[in-house]
Design a protein around this motif. Structure first.
Motif, PDB file in Angstrom:
ATOM      1  N   ASN A   1     -11.097  29.262 -13.288  1.00 54.00           N
ATOM      2  CA  ASN A   1     -11.356  28.935 -14.691  1.00 54.00           C
ATOM      3  C   ASN A   1     -10.350  29.613 -15.610  1.00 54.00           C
ATOM      4  O   ASN A   1      -9.912  29.023 -16.605  1.00 54.00           O
ATOM      5  N   PHE A   2      -9.959  30.843 -15.289  1.00 54.64           N
ATOM      6  CA  PHE A   2      -8.940  31.526 -16.080  1.00 54.64           C
ATOM      7  C   PHE A   2      -7.612  30.784 -16.000  1.00 54.64           C
ATOM      8  O   PHE A   2      -6.944  30.569 -17.019  1.00 54.64           O
ATOM      9  N   ILE A   3      -7.230  30.370 -14.808  1.00 54.86           N
ATOM     10  CA  ILE A   3      -5.975  29.626 -14.630  1.00 54.86           C
ATOM     11  C   ILE A   3      -6.032  28.304 -15.387  1.00 54.86           C
ATOM     12  O   ILE A   3      -5.053  27.895 -16.023  1.00 54.86           O
ATOM     13  N   LYS A   4      -7.186  27.629 -15.341  1.00 53.98           N
ATOM     14  CA  LYS A   4      -7.333  26.373 -16.089  1.00 53.98           C
ATOM     15  C   LYS A   4      -7.139  26.605 -17.583  1.00 53.98           C
ATOM     16  O   LYS A   4      -6.465  25.824 -18.259  1.00 53.98           O
ATOM     17  N   LYS A   5      -7.737  27.682 -18.109  1.00 55.08           N
ATOM     18  CA  LYS A   5      -7.606  27.969 -19.536  1.00 55.08           C
ATOM     19  C   LYS A   5      -6.165  28.291 -19.904  1.00 55.08           C
ATOM     20  O   LYS A   5      -5.679  27.855 -20.948  1.00 55.08           O
ATOM     21  N   VAL A   6      -5.479  29.037 -19.056  1.00 53.78           N
ATOM     22  CA  VAL A   6      -4.077  29.362 -19.314  1.00 53.78           C
ATOM     23  C   VAL A   6      -3.226  28.092 -19.308  1.00 53.78           C
ATOM     24  O   VAL A   6      -2.402  27.879 -20.196  1.00 53.78           O
ATOM     25  N   LEU A   7      -3.438  27.223 -18.322  1.00 50.08           N
ATOM     26  CA  LEU A   7      -2.668  25.982 -18.253  1.00 50.08           C
ATOM     27  C   LEU A   7      -2.978  25.065 -19.434  1.00 50.08           C
ATOM     28  O   LEU A   7      -2.074  24.414 -19.974  1.00 50.08           O
ATOM     29  N   LEU A   8      -4.239  25.022 -19.854  1.00 53.99           N
ATOM     30  CA  LEU A   8      -4.597  24.220 -21.023  1.00 53.99           C
ATOM     31  C   LEU A   8      -3.924  24.764 -22.280  1.00 53.99           C
ATOM     32  O   LEU A   8      -3.416  23.995 -23.103  1.00 53.99           O
ATOM     33  N   PHE A   9      -3.886  26.080 -22.421  1.00 55.84           N
ATOM     34  CA  PHE A   9      -3.207  26.690 -23.570  1.00 55.84           C
ATOM     35  C   PHE A   9      -1.719  26.357 -23.555  1.00 55.84           C
ATOM     36  O   PHE A   9      -1.146  25.980 -24.580  1.00 55.84           O
ATOM     37  N   ILE A  10      -1.092  26.472 -22.389  1.00 56.50           N
ATOM     38  CA  ILE A  10       0.331  26.139 -22.270  1.00 56.50           C
ATOM     39  C   ILE A  10       0.555  24.671 -22.620  1.00 56.50           C
ATOM     40  O   ILE A  10       1.506  24.324 -23.325  1.00 56.50           O
ATOM     41  N   TRP A  11      -0.337  23.796 -22.144  1.00 53.51           N
ATOM     42  CA  TRP A  11      -0.216  22.369 -22.443  1.00 53.51           C
ATOM     43  C   TRP A  11      -0.313  22.123 -23.945  1.00 53.51           C
ATOM     44  O   TRP A  11       0.455  21.335 -24.507  1.00 53.51           O
TER      45      TRP A  11
END
Length: 179
Positions: free
Chosen positions: A101-111
């Motif tokens: 979930n942390f990785i998903k949030k980081v990738l969403l922020f980068i996106w």
């Protein structure tokens, strides 16, 4: 080495194989929570899991006991699965899901950061294009309505094809009325 010590080692190998099988099952559960898939993929994953489990049990029996099947090997497998599921499973799943979930949030922020200029340009250009589309009426909405509701409905459809669709729908309505 005595026979009893040898069988104790074989039992511990069986327990370890049970722990590995349960860990693989947790990996499958984590994957299913993180990525939603359809029934066909789930079935294929189940088949792969059971094939891997059978291979692990076979290799454990073959390497530790020269391929001789004993009841205590299966008891060791069951004990290993039970120990892992009762002691480690919740911790492994919870920590893995937290990391995912942390990785998903980081990738969403980068996106969002990467696409922000494009979204900003889209918002800036949509106002004058909607105005132009309103000035030209229906033709303007078709030509300049890439950002509007009409474009979502008629995207990629030429005006001539729209006329054919209208004629076809009229024909269907007439046939329905007659029946």
């Amino acid at each position: 080495m005595s026979l009893i010590v040898e069988q104790v080692y074989i039992f511990f190998y069986a327990v370890l194989a049970g722990v590995i099988i349960a860990f693989l099952y947790d990996v499958l559960r984590i994957k299913r929570r993180a990525i939603k898939t359809n029934v066909v993929i789930l079935s294929i994953e189940d088949i792969i899991y059971w094939l891997l489990s059978a291979i692990i049990v076979f290799l454990t029996v073959y390497n530790s006991n020269d391929g001789q099947m004993r009841g205590f090997i299966f008891l060791g497998n069951i004990l290993g699965v039970t120990l892992y599921l009762s002691v480690f499973s919740r911790l492994v799943i919870a920590s893995s899901m937290m990391i995912i979930n942390f990785i998903k949030k980081v990738l969403l922020f980068i996106w969002k950061v990467v696409t922000y200029p494009f979204r900003l340009i889209f918002k800036i250009l949509s106002v004058p294009l909607r105005f132009i589309g309103g000035c030209f009426g229906k033709l303007g909405r078709l030509l300049f309505g890439l950002f509007g509701k009409a474009a979502r409905k008629a995207k990629g459809v030429a005006i001539g094809r729209l006329k054919k669709v209208k004629l076809w729908s009229r024909f269907k309505r007439k046939v329905r009325k007659k029946t």
